[in-house]
Design a protein around this motif. Structure first.
Motif: not given
Length: 148
Positions: A116-123, A125-145
């Motif tokens: 989970p931490k690697a997934r969140y941190r990847r998202a 970073v992607l946001l910081e790099l301006g890769r918004r769609q990839e960041a959004a896709d990565a965030l959707q894969q996170l388990d909200p619980s």
């Protein structure tokens, strides 16, 4: 041995030299694994303290040192390897080292796709790099619980 000529106080190089010179019986090999793991965990804990103290670049160096110690271990060191990479990723994020943080996050996800931490941190970073769609896709894969 070349490493010893460059850095005679390099504990890892001395450890490897000792292993190469003496060869190892199974019991010695296990003790060696224990020492390597102990050194890697020491680096992880020291890096965590540096990260808490906002000494991000020093934390990166300490986590990298721990990764050097553990690179020769098999399954025994897997969890420590993941923890060191995850923590170095966090320190790199704090320093704004986006590409390097992404490299750490993706390396973790290759070994443990659900981390989970690697997934969140990847998202992040992607946001910081301006890769918004990839960041959004990565965030959707996170388990909200998951609170990690």
């Amino acid at each position: 041995e070349a490493c010893l000529k460059i850095q005679p106080d390099n504990a890892k190089a001395l450890h490897r030299q000792s292993l190469a010179q003496h060869g190892l019986a199974e019991d010695e090999r296990r003790r060696s694994h224990g020492e390597v793991l102990k050194q890697a965990l020491f680096c992880k804990n020291a890096g965590n303290k540096l990260l808490t103290d906002r000494q991000f670049e020093a934390a990166i160096r300490k986590y990298s040192e721990g990764l050097e110690w553990i690179e020769d271990l098999d399954q025994i060191g897997r969890d420590t390897w993941i923890a060191l990479r995850a923590n170095r990723c966090q320190a790199r994020l704090k320093c704004g080292l986006w590409s390097e943080a992404l490299e750490d996050a993706e390396a973790i996800l290759l070994k443990e796709p659900g981390h989970p931490k690697a997934r969140y941190r990847r998202a992040k970073v992607l946001l910081e790099l301006g890769r918004r769609q990839e960041a959004a896709d990565a965030l959707q894969q996170l388990d909200p619980s998951n609170e990690d």
